[in-house]
Write an enzyme that holds these catalytic residues in place. Structure first.
Site, PDB file in Angstrom:
ATOM      1  CB  THR A  24      -1.032  -0.037   1.144  1.00  0.00           C
ATOM      2  OG1 THR A  24      -1.685  -1.277   1.071  1.00  0.00           O
ATOM      3  CG2 THR A  24      -1.863   1.217   1.271  1.00  0.00           C
TER       4      THR A  24
ATOM      5  CG  ASN B   7      -6.634  -8.784  -5.076  1.00  0.00           C
ATOM      6  OD1 ASN B   7      -6.564  -7.959  -6.243  1.00  0.00           O
ATOM      7  ND2 ASN B   7      -7.223  -8.498  -4.292  1.00  0.00           N
TER       8      ASN B   7
ATOM      9  CB  THR C   2      14.889   3.768  11.937  1.00  0.00           C
ATOM     10  OG1 THR C   2      15.232   4.989  12.372  1.00  0.00           O
ATOM     11  CG2 THR C   2      15.961   2.801  12.327  1.00  0.00           C
TER      12      THR C   2
ATOM     13  CD  GLN D 168      -2.096 -11.696  -4.710  1.00  0.00           C
ATOM     14  OE1 GLN D 168      -1.626 -12.774  -4.392  1.00  0.00           O
ATOM     15  NE2 GLN D 168      -2.804 -10.995  -3.439  1.00  0.00           N
TER      16      GLN D 168
ATOM     17  CB  SER E 169       2.916  -7.022  -0.262  1.00  0.00           C
ATOM     18  OG  SER E 169       2.645  -6.836   1.192  1.00  0.00           O
ATOM     19  N   GLY E 170       5.830  -8.253   1.220  1.00  0.00           N
ATOM     20  CA  GLY E 170       6.419  -9.450   1.848  1.00  0.00           C
ATOM     21  C   GLY E 170       5.731 -10.398   2.178  1.00  0.00           C
ATOM     22  CG  HIS E 171       1.748  -9.694   4.089  1.00  0.00           C
ATOM     23  ND1 HIS E 171       0.233 -10.262   4.190  1.00  0.00           N
ATOM     24  CD2 HIS E 171       1.743  -8.295   3.625  1.00  0.00           C
ATOM     25  CE1 HIS E 171      -0.338  -9.183   3.653  1.00  0.00           C
ATOM     26  NE2 HIS E 171       0.338  -7.992   3.373  1.00  0.00           N
TER      27      HIS E 171
ATOM     28  CB  CYS F 167     -20.229 -11.222   4.265  1.00  0.00           C
ATOM     29  SG  CYS F 167     -20.135 -12.569   3.671  1.00  0.00           S
TER      30      CYS F 167
HETATM   31  N1  PLP Z   1      -2.459  -5.237  -4.331  1.00  0.00           N
HETATM   32  C1  PLP Z   1      -2.659  -6.371  -4.233  1.00  0.00           C
HETATM   33  C2  PLP Z   1      -3.086  -7.100  -5.440  1.00  0.00           C
HETATM   34  C3  PLP Z   1      -2.981  -7.303  -2.970  1.00  0.00           C
HETATM   35  O1  PLP Z   1      -3.487  -8.324  -3.041  1.00  0.00           O
HETATM   36  C4  PLP Z   1      -2.812  -6.335  -2.036  1.00  0.00           C
HETATM   37  C5  PLP Z   1      -3.052  -7.113  -0.670  1.00  0.00           C
HETATM   38  O2  PLP Z   1      -4.131  -7.612  -0.324  1.00  0.00           O
HETATM   39  C6  PLP Z   1      -2.367  -5.242  -1.977  1.00  0.00           C
HETATM   40  C7  PLP Z   1      -1.834  -4.458  -3.041  1.00  0.00           C
HETATM   41  C8  PLP Z   1      -1.989  -4.363  -0.542  1.00  0.00           C
HETATM   42  O3  PLP Z   1      -0.853  -5.119   0.205  1.00  0.00           O
HETATM   43  P1  PLP Z   1      -0.609  -4.513   1.612  1.00  0.00           P
HETATM   44  O4  PLP Z   1      -1.745  -4.938   2.533  1.00  0.00           O
HETATM   45  O5  PLP Z   1       0.543  -5.649   2.093  1.00  0.00           O
HETATM   46  O6  PLP Z   1      -0.008  -3.202   1.809  1.00  0.00           O
END
Ligand code: PLP
Length: 521
Positions: free
Chosen positions: A73, A161, A247, A189, A209-211, A336
């Site tokens: 984001t 996503n 930092t 993705q 995005s790392g996670h 939902c």
């Molecule tokens: N873009 C896509 C296609 C995503 O699937 C996501 C996460 O759901 C994001 C952006 C945002 O990632 P983050 O929540 O790690 O900032």
């Protein structure tokens, strides 16, 4: 004990062993501030740059910038801010500006909101336009060809996503050939699932995005093509070469770096052939389990790790409850609210029928999931199919019954009972009756029953709750504690009882999903 089968990797992934080890290593042995010039700081800086170099190589970023952020984001905001600042500079210098900001119809909210936000905040007054997608979820390239002359910024994700649909980036790039438009590709993705050689492409900005690929949460990355405009979003201490102050999150960055190194080595994540084999097994199991099931996007155009489907006659809430009963955790493709599924904007943009959009389920696995895990998931899906087949018709009919009556605001009081207060509640209310409002097909699919010692449990599925309560007036004069999987349905049922005038009703907040490990079934 029901198996724990996490199939929601597009939402997030666990932290992989190499990422965990790298993060722990820097926390234990390398706590320095990378900006300090003593040896502790220099060691920290070495880790930071090691991670950046790994990212640079794994992404094929060449001479482009790789800036660590707090997540995708933030990376998206940096890219959009940079692009729009550049457009404002061009306009202020007297250049004729193309009037549109063109955003793909299926982009993540973070992209759409960032474009809207910075267009308003920078008072650019450009027009936000949506680039439609076709029935398969891919961008309409003939419209794009016509619209490019009016386009100043183009945002087209690499892979979706919700559906996993892979964009035709080569086709888009061919059209952009001699266009001055800036191009942002949200690549969250795609990482680890599609080959990326960013410098070889015309892409100006790409977010990660790392996670989403087994690194810790709270770390992301922005790629900026060499020579393309960049304006820092956060200024201060001058970290990241002045491009992103604050930092650095060194444990997160070291973890993300370990994932990039693994991508480069190619020895950690499953390859494309394995991922496709896993998908085929899941597709077979889904078809066996739910005859009539439809996929919401053509599988041959999708990431092998994402399956978006709907089952005629089943709502996404029913399917989520059924699958979770067998330990399978997935996502509803749509949001939902108050139990009523709204359609998914992504599926609506593809023109999917209303029932398939409202009833969508996204099942996504990751490149660290083993074949053994996929086999277990397939077996659990088949169990769900059998449970649904024996009770589903009844449930589908019940789903059509009117929504339970809600109480007037005045009747609302604190009905939530947390797990920590359960023992005391049961002790003080020995006469309380527990009511489990889950559906029979959930218990059949493997959901664990719940009944603390010395307390009767009555099964009154939510789908039959209103008529059953009417038929048992004695329940209105007894303390009741309602429970379900997540607390949503028990809350709905408790509110219904309040509306009917019940004075002593509680519901187990968070449901059985939050049951502490030490509480027996
Ligand atoms: N873009 C896509 C296609 C995503 O699937 C996501 C996460 O759901 C994001 C952006 C945002 O990632 P983050 O929540 O790690 O900032």
């Amino acid at each position: 004990m029901t198996a724990h089968l996490y199939l929601d990797s597009n939402a997030t992934t666990p932290c992989s062993a190499p990422a965990r080890e790298a993060a722990l290593h820097v926390m234990e042995h390398c706590f320095g501030n990378p900006s300090s010039s003593h040896s502790e700081g220099l060691r920290a800086r070495q880790w930071l740059e090691r991670s950046r170099n790994a990212a640079q190589r794994a992404l094929g970023a060449g001479n482009g910038r790789c800036i660590f952020t707090s997540g995708a984001t933030e990376a998206l905001h940096m890219a959009v801010f940079s692009a729009l600042c550049e457009l404002r500079r061009r306009r202020d210098a007297g250049a004729a500006l193309a009037p549109w900001l063109l955003v793909g119809a299926t982009e993540h909210k973070a992209v759409l909101q960032a474009v809207e936000h910075w267009n308003n905040t920078l008072q650019l007054g450009l027009q936000l336009r949506t680039l439609p997608v076709d029935a398969s979820g891919r961008h309409d390239l003939s419209l794009l060809r016509n619209w490019l002359p009016q386009t100043a910024l183009l945002c087209t994700m690499a892979a979706n996503n919700e559906t996993g649909v892979i964009s035709d980036l080569a086709g888009i790039e061919a059209l952009l050939h001699d266009s001055p438009a800036l191009w942002l590709v949200d690549s969250v993705q795609a990482l680890g699932k599609l080959p990326l050689a960013l410098e070889q492409t015309r892409i100006d900005y790409a977010s990660f995005s790392g996670h989403k690929l087994y690194a810790p949460k709270g770390v992301g990355l922005l790629y900026v093509r060499a020579g393309r405009p960049f304006t820092p979003l956060i200024v201060g201490g001058g970290q990241e070469a002045g491009q992103r102050s604050g930092t650095e999150n060194l444990p997160g960055i070291a973890g993300f770096g370990a994932v990039f190194e693994a991508l480069e080595r190619g020895d950690l994540f499953a390859d494309a052939t394995t991922l496709r084999a896993h998908r085929e097994a899941l597709v077979r199991a889904l078809h066996d389990a739910f005859p009539g099931l439809v996929f919401n996007a053509p599988l041959e155009l999708c990431l092998p790790t994402t399956l978006n489907f709907a089952v005629p006659g089943a709502s996404s809430r029913q399917l989520m409850n059924l699958l979770e009963a067998a330990g399978i955790q997935v996502s509803a493709g749509s949001a939902c609210s108050a139990g009523q599924a709204a359609g998914s904007p992504v599926l609506d943009a593809m023109g999917r029928p209303d029932w398939a959009s409202r009833g969508a389920i996204r099942l996504s696995f990751g490149p660290l999931d083993s074949s053994d895990f996929i086999d277990k998931a397939c077996a659990a899906l088949r169990r769900c199919g059998a449970a649904w087949a024996s009770h589903g018709a009844e449930a589908a009919e019940a789903a059509l019954s009117p929504v339970l009556q809600q109480p007037a605001d005045a009747a609302l009081h604190d009905i939530d009972l947390g797990w920590s207060a359960l023992d005391e509640y049961l002790h003080h209310h020995p006469e309380a009756l527990l009511i489990d409002v889950r559906e029979p097909y959930e218990l059949l699919a493997g959901a664990a029953a719940f009944g603390p010692a010395n307390h009767a449990v009555l099964h009154l599925p939510l789908s039959r709750f209103a008529p059953e309560i009417k038929a048992r007036p004695e329940l209105m004069h007894r303390p009741l504690l309602l429970l379900c999987r997540s607390g949503n349905r028990s809350r709905e049922a408790a509110l219904h009882l309040l509306a009917l005038g019940h004075h002593d009703v509680r519901q187990l907040a968070g449901g059985l999903a939050l049951r502490p490990a030490e509480v027996p079934a």
